[in-house]
Motif scaffolding. Sequence first.
Motif, PDB file in Angstrom:
ATOM      1  N   PHE A  94       0.968  -1.271   0.012  1.00  0.00           N
ATOM      2  CA  PHE A  94       0.063  -0.006  -0.101  1.00  0.00           C
ATOM      3  C   PHE A  94       1.058   1.197   0.046  1.00  0.00           C
ATOM      4  N   ASN A  95       0.172   2.304  -0.091  1.00  0.00           N
ATOM      5  CA  ASN A  95       1.090   3.705  -0.250  1.00  0.00           C
ATOM      6  C   ASN A  95       2.150   3.647  -1.302  1.00  0.00           C
ATOM      7  N   SER A  97       2.762   6.062  -3.306  1.00  0.00           N
ATOM      8  CA  SER A  97       3.282   7.184  -3.702  1.00  0.00           C
ATOM      9  C   SER A  97       4.570   7.451  -2.798  1.00  0.00           C
ATOM     10  N   THR A  98       5.141   6.558  -1.827  1.00  0.00           N
ATOM     11  CA  THR A  98       6.325   6.620  -1.115  1.00  0.00           C
ATOM     12  C   THR A  98       7.608   6.230  -2.126  1.00  0.00           C
ATOM     13  N   THR A  99       8.789   6.989  -2.158  1.00  0.00           N
ATOM     14  CA  THR A  99       9.632   6.620  -2.853  1.00  0.00           C
ATOM     15  C   THR A  99      10.033   5.160  -2.664  1.00  0.00           C
ATOM     16  N   GLY A 100      10.354   4.842  -1.178  1.00  0.00           N
ATOM     17  CA  GLY A 100      10.873   3.562  -0.797  1.00  0.00           C
ATOM     18  C   GLY A 100      10.045   2.445  -1.353  1.00  0.00           C
ATOM     19  N   ASN A 101       8.891   2.750  -1.284  1.00  0.00           N
ATOM     20  CA  ASN A 101       7.832   1.463  -1.987  1.00  0.00           C
ATOM     21  C   ASN A 101       7.877   1.567  -3.233  1.00  0.00           C
ATOM     22  N   ALA A 125      -5.794  -0.779  -0.539  1.00  0.00           N
ATOM     23  CA  ALA A 125      -6.271   0.651  -0.618  1.00  0.00           C
ATOM     24  C   ALA A 125      -6.118   1.315   0.644  1.00  0.00           C
ATOM     25  N   VAL A 126      -6.791   0.493   1.548  1.00  0.00           N
ATOM     26  CA  VAL A 126      -6.598   1.040   2.863  1.00  0.00           C
ATOM     27  C   VAL A 126      -5.774   0.151   3.998  1.00  0.00           C
TER      28      VAL A 126
END
Length: 362
Positions: A94-95, A97-101, A125-126
């Motif tokens: 999830f998420n 948008s983060t650079t790491g993921n 999603a959540v």
Amino acid sequence: MDTAHSASAGTEEPRRRGGKRVMRRAPSASMADVARLAGVSSQTVSRVSNGYAGVNEETRQQVLAAMKELGYRPNSAARALKRGEFRTIGVITFNLSTTGNMRTLEAIATSAAHEGYAVTLLPVAVPTQDEVRGAFSRLGELAVDAVIAIMEVHLLDAATISLPPHVQVVVADSDAGDRYSVVDTDQNGGARAAVRHLLDLGHRTVWHLAGPEESFAAQRRADAWRAELTDAGCPLPPVVRGDWSAESGYRVGLELAQQADCTAVFAANDQMALGLLRALHERGRRIPEDVSVIGFDDIPEAGSFLPPLTTVHQDFAEVGRLCVQGVLGRMRDRGDEHGTTLVPTELVVRDSTAAPALVVGE
């Protein structure tokens, strides 16, 4: 090509429904159709389709041409049943948008492709226990051989998650080593090196712009920051917290700019450090003369910040490679032991850190 052959090739035939002319799609081409057109046996078509050796180049090209002409697509499900595997790795995260993921996901996809595996992404999603359970339950429908989960440990409660039979799991960015095999960067070592660097420059203490409370990585980095200051006998400033975004770093930076005794800040990621740099600049705090700033991640743009950002480098490519190698190794060996593999971090010193111009209190 005769009519029957055209139908096998997946062409459309006209028919009428309710007085209107409609098009009906004929059945897809079969392996036998390809064999007839290429003038070879079905076994030869199978060998070409599966990439096996032992077929001369002229015959292989002849079979490939027949496949293209007929629009033939190999039945991956049938091949999977025959081989006993689907050659697909599921990735739950999830998420995005983060650079790491995102960089970890990219590395996993690249490493999987190198091993001849596809990747099926199951975004959550959540970030709730129910959502994670739902993602794992869908694995039985999506035909994957293994799973790599990029998410927080508290969402991986083994007591409430039911895995499909024989599916192996490796987790990235977690401390669930007693329940799953884990691959992570050395969060503790990297954060302590960042704080130590600032203390060695002469700063009396280091403020910390932490990530969100629910994040395992943010927790590890904050714990390491606190431990390094405690071991050095330095004062512990209050933790200020962002959400990984540059916007949150900017908001916190406006507050830190008012702290006269804030001469050094360790940001838990580079994006928050970017926002912090902007806020300090707008408030007239020079970097690094008045405030030294250090980040974590070493994103590709870190060297282009103004000034270029001192940060902790994470080897996301190695994390992705080890995740893929981990699930493939467990598939082949069927091992039951779990543990954590740490990928080393490296401090990259650039121009955003320096000795303090004035040590407050002296």
